[in-house]
Design a protein around this motif. Structure first.
Motif, PDB file in Angstrom:
ATOM      1  N   ASP A  43      14.475 -10.023   2.644  1.00 53.37           N
ATOM      2  CA  ASP A  43      13.546 -10.982   2.062  1.00 53.37           C
ATOM      3  C   ASP A  43      12.170 -10.332   1.921  1.00 53.37           C
ATOM      4  OD1 ASP A  43      12.805 -13.998   1.621  1.00 53.37           O
ATOM      5  OD2 ASP A  43      11.353 -13.223   3.085  1.00 53.37           O
ATOM      6  N   THR A  44      11.504 -10.544   0.795  1.00 47.13           N
ATOM      7  CA  THR A  44      10.226  -9.872   0.554  1.00 47.13           C
ATOM      8  C   THR A  44       9.140 -10.275   1.551  1.00 47.13           C
ATOM      9  OG1 THR A  44       9.679 -11.514  -1.133  1.00 47.13           O
ATOM     10  CG2 THR A  44      10.599  -9.421  -1.890  1.00 47.13           C
ATOM     11  N   LEU A  45       9.117 -11.532   1.976  1.00 42.00           N
ATOM     12  CA  LEU A  45       8.130 -11.956   2.967  1.00 42.00           C
ATOM     13  C   LEU A  45       8.362 -11.226   4.288  1.00 42.00           C
ATOM     14  CD1 LEU A  45       5.753 -13.692   3.799  1.00 42.00           C
ATOM     15  CD2 LEU A  45       7.357 -15.537   4.313  1.00 42.00           C
ATOM     16  N   MET A  46       9.616 -11.111   4.697  1.00 40.32           N
ATOM     17  CA  MET A  46       9.943 -10.394   5.928  1.00 40.32           C
ATOM     18  C   MET A  46       9.563  -8.927   5.793  1.00 40.32           C
ATOM     19  SD  MET A  46      11.091 -10.342   9.014  1.00 40.32           S
ATOM     20  CE  MET A  46      11.929 -11.901   9.228  1.00 40.32           C
ATOM     21  N   LEU A  47       9.837  -8.333   4.629  1.00 41.14           N
ATOM     22  CA  LEU A  47       9.493  -6.935   4.414  1.00 41.14           C
ATOM     23  C   LEU A  47       7.981  -6.742   4.458  1.00 41.14           C
ATOM     24  CD1 LEU A  47      10.491  -4.094   3.902  1.00 41.14           C
ATOM     25  CD2 LEU A  47      10.441  -4.595   1.446  1.00 41.14           C
ATOM     26  N   ALA A  48       7.226  -7.670   3.898  1.00 39.43           N
ATOM     27  CA  ALA A  48       5.762  -7.593   3.943  1.00 39.43           C
ATOM     28  C   ALA A  48       5.270  -7.663   5.392  1.00 39.43           C
ATOM     29  CB  ALA A  48       5.143  -8.709   3.113  1.00 39.43           C
ATOM     30  N   GLN A  49       5.863  -8.541   6.196  1.00 41.05           N
ATOM     31  CA  GLN A  49       5.473  -8.648   7.605  1.00 41.05           C
ATOM     32  C   GLN A  49       5.771  -7.353   8.361  1.00 41.05           C
ATOM     33  OE1 GLN A  49       7.801 -12.204   8.480  1.00 41.05           O
ATOM     34  NE2 GLN A  49       5.905 -13.290   8.936  1.00 41.05           N
ATOM     35  N   ILE A  50       6.950  -6.813   8.147  1.00 45.26           N
ATOM     36  CA  ILE A  50       7.334  -5.577   8.828  1.00 45.26           C
ATOM     37  C   ILE A  50       6.434  -4.432   8.374  1.00 45.26           C
ATOM     38  CG2 ILE A  50       9.175  -3.863   9.077  1.00 45.26           C
ATOM     39  CD1 ILE A  50      11.157  -6.263   8.975  1.00 45.26           C
ATOM     40  N   SER A  51       6.108  -4.392   7.090  1.00 50.00           N
ATOM     41  CA  SER A  51       5.203  -3.364   6.572  1.00 50.00           C
ATOM     42  C   SER A  51       3.843  -3.433   7.264  1.00 50.00           C
ATOM     43  CB  SER A  51       5.019  -3.520   5.060  1.00 50.00           C
ATOM     44  OG  SER A  51       6.204  -3.209   4.369  1.00 50.00           O
ATOM     45  N   GLN A  52       3.333  -4.640   7.434  1.00 50.32           N
ATOM     46  CA  GLN A  52       2.040  -4.805   8.109  1.00 50.32           C
ATOM     47  C   GLN A  52       2.126  -4.394   9.574  1.00 50.32           C
ATOM     48  OE1 GLN A  52       1.075  -8.903   7.233  1.00 50.32           O
ATOM     49  NE2 GLN A  52      -0.258  -8.284   5.541  1.00 50.32           N
ATOM     50  N   ILE A  53       3.179  -4.815  10.244  1.00 48.16           N
ATOM     51  CA  ILE A  53       3.344  -4.502  11.659  1.00 48.16           C
ATOM     52  C   ILE A  53       3.425  -2.996  11.884  1.00 48.16           C
ATOM     53  CG2 ILE A  53       4.973  -4.650  13.598  1.00 48.16           C
ATOM     54  CD1 ILE A  53       5.589  -7.550  12.542  1.00 48.16           C
ATOM     55  N   LEU A  54       4.203  -2.317  11.034  1.00 52.44           N
ATOM     56  CA  LEU A  54       4.397  -0.876  11.195  1.00 52.44           C
ATOM     57  C   LEU A  54       3.349  -0.049  10.444  1.00 52.44           C
ATOM     58  CD1 LEU A  54       8.284  -0.622  10.992  1.00 52.44           C
ATOM     59  CD2 LEU A  54       6.830  -0.390  13.012  1.00 52.44           C
ATOM     60  N   ASN A  55       2.461  -0.747   9.720  1.00 53.05           N
ATOM     61  CA  ASN A  55       1.430  -0.067   8.937  1.00 53.05           C
ATOM     62  C   ASN A  55       2.065   0.984   8.024  1.00 53.05           C
ATOM     63  OD1 ASN A  55      -1.243   0.273   8.139  1.00 53.05           O
ATOM     64  ND2 ASN A  55      -1.527   2.002   9.513  1.00 53.05           N
ATOM     65  N   TYR A  56       3.122   0.563   7.327  1.00 53.19           N
ATOM     66  CA  TYR A  56       3.848   1.435   6.410  1.00 53.19           C
ATOM     67  C   TYR A  56       4.274   0.594   5.219  1.00 53.19           C
ATOM     68  CZ  TYR A  56       7.094   4.831   4.539  1.00 53.19           C
ATOM     69  OH  TYR A  56       7.730   5.720   3.724  1.00 53.19           O
ATOM     70  N   ASN A  57       4.000   1.055   4.005  1.00 51.83           N
ATOM     71  CA  ASN A  57       4.261   0.267   2.811  1.00 51.83           C
ATOM     72  C   ASN A  57       5.703   0.479   2.315  1.00 51.83           C
ATOM     73  OD1 ASN A  57       4.268  -1.099   0.389  1.00 51.83           O
ATOM     74  ND2 ASN A  57       2.258  -0.359  -0.230  1.00 51.83           N
ATOM     75  N   PHE A  58       6.625  -0.298   2.872  1.00 52.44           N
ATOM     76  CA  PHE A  58       8.017  -0.230   2.437  1.00 52.44           C
ATOM     77  C   PHE A  58       8.164  -0.722   1.003  1.00 52.44           C
ATOM     78  CE2 PHE A  58       8.486  -0.492   7.078  1.00 52.44           C
ATOM     79  CZ  PHE A  58       9.277   0.623   7.287  1.00 52.44           C
ATOM     80  N   MET A  59       7.323  -1.650   0.601  1.00 52.73           N
ATOM     81  CA  MET A  59       7.399  -2.170  -0.764  1.00 52.73           C
ATOM     82  C   MET A  59       7.100  -1.063  -1.778  1.00 52.73           C
ATOM     83  SD  MET A  59       6.535  -6.017  -0.944  1.00 52.73           S
ATOM     84  CE  MET A  59       6.974  -7.214   0.265  1.00 52.73           C
ATOM     85  N   GLN A  60       6.126  -0.229  -1.471  1.00 51.80           N
ATOM     86  CA  GLN A  60       5.801   0.884  -2.358  1.00 51.80           C
ATOM     87  C   GLN A  60       6.967   1.857  -2.429  1.00 51.80           C
ATOM     88  OE1 GLN A  60       2.876   1.252  -4.258  1.00 51.80           O
ATOM     89  NE2 GLN A  60       4.261   2.698  -5.250  1.00 51.80           N
ATOM     90  N   GLU A  61       7.593   2.099  -1.295  1.00 48.93           N
ATOM     91  CA  GLU A  61       8.745   2.999  -1.274  1.00 48.93           C
ATOM     92  C   GLU A  61       9.869   2.457  -2.161  1.00 48.93           C
ATOM     93  OE1 GLU A  61      11.823   4.922   1.938  1.00 48.93           O
ATOM     94  OE2 GLU A  61       9.800   4.438   2.601  1.00 48.93           O
ATOM     95  N   LEU A  62      10.141   1.163  -2.069  1.00 46.48           N
ATOM     96  CA  LEU A  62      11.156   0.547  -2.923  1.00 46.48           C
ATOM     97  C   LEU A  62      10.767   0.626  -4.396  1.00 46.48           C
ATOM     98  CD1 LEU A  62      12.135  -2.631  -0.873  1.00 46.48           C
ATOM     99  CD2 LEU A  62      13.536  -0.606  -1.281  1.00 46.48           C
ATOM    100  N   SER A  63       9.490   0.374  -4.672  1.00 45.74           N
ATOM    101  CA  SER A  63       9.013   0.435  -6.041  1.00 45.74           C
ATOM    102  C   SER A  63       9.153   1.845  -6.609  1.00 45.74           C
ATOM    103  CB  SER A  63       7.553  -0.013  -6.095  1.00 45.74           C
ATOM    104  OG  SER A  63       7.055   0.095  -7.397  1.00 45.74           O
ATOM    105  N   ASP A  64       8.774   2.845  -5.819  1.00 47.55           N
ATOM    106  CA  ASP A  64       8.899   4.233  -6.263  1.00 47.55           C
ATOM    107  C   ASP A  64      10.357   4.594  -6.528  1.00 47.55           C
ATOM    108  OD1 ASP A  64       6.162   4.466  -5.974  1.00 47.55           O
ATOM    109  OD2 ASP A  64       6.278   5.613  -4.094  1.00 47.55           O
ATOM    110  N   ASP A  65      11.246   4.142  -5.656  1.00 47.60           N
ATOM    111  CA  ASP A  65      12.675   4.412  -5.823  1.00 47.60           C
ATOM    112  C   ASP A  65      13.202   3.753  -7.093  1.00 47.60           C
ATOM    113  OD1 ASP A  65      15.259   5.474  -4.750  1.00 47.60           O
ATOM    114  OD2 ASP A  65      15.744   3.322  -4.711  1.00 47.60           O
TER     115      ASP A  65
END
Length: 72
Positions: A43-65
């Motif tokens: 879920d995108t909201l969950m991914l945004a939360q995890i990205s913030q917690i880990l200070n890593y932009n998983f959304m950008q990684e998915l977008s780049d892929d």
């Protein structure tokens, strides 16, 4: 396509964080985190939360892929 659960697990390892630590930060239990890590998608909201917690932009990684797949 990026396996997002695997990538989150890898980033946890890189940061020397535990499943329990992430569960506490997400305010859920460890079994919920394990289920998240077993999934290919999230879920995108969950991914945004995890990205913030880990200070890593998983959304950008998915977008780049996705962009790379579109160009192929």
């Amino acid at each position: 396509m990026v396996n997002i659960g695997q990538r989150i697990r890898e980033e946890l390892t890189n940061q020397e964080r535990t499943i329990s630590w992430l569960a506490r930060k997400l305010n859920c239990n460890r079994s919920t985190v394990y289920r998240i890590l077993e999934k290919n998608s999230i879920d995108t909201l969950m991914l945004a939360q995890i990205s913030q917690i880990l200070n890593y932009n998983f959304m950008q990684e998915l977008s780049d892929d996705m962009q790379q797949n579109l160009e192929e």
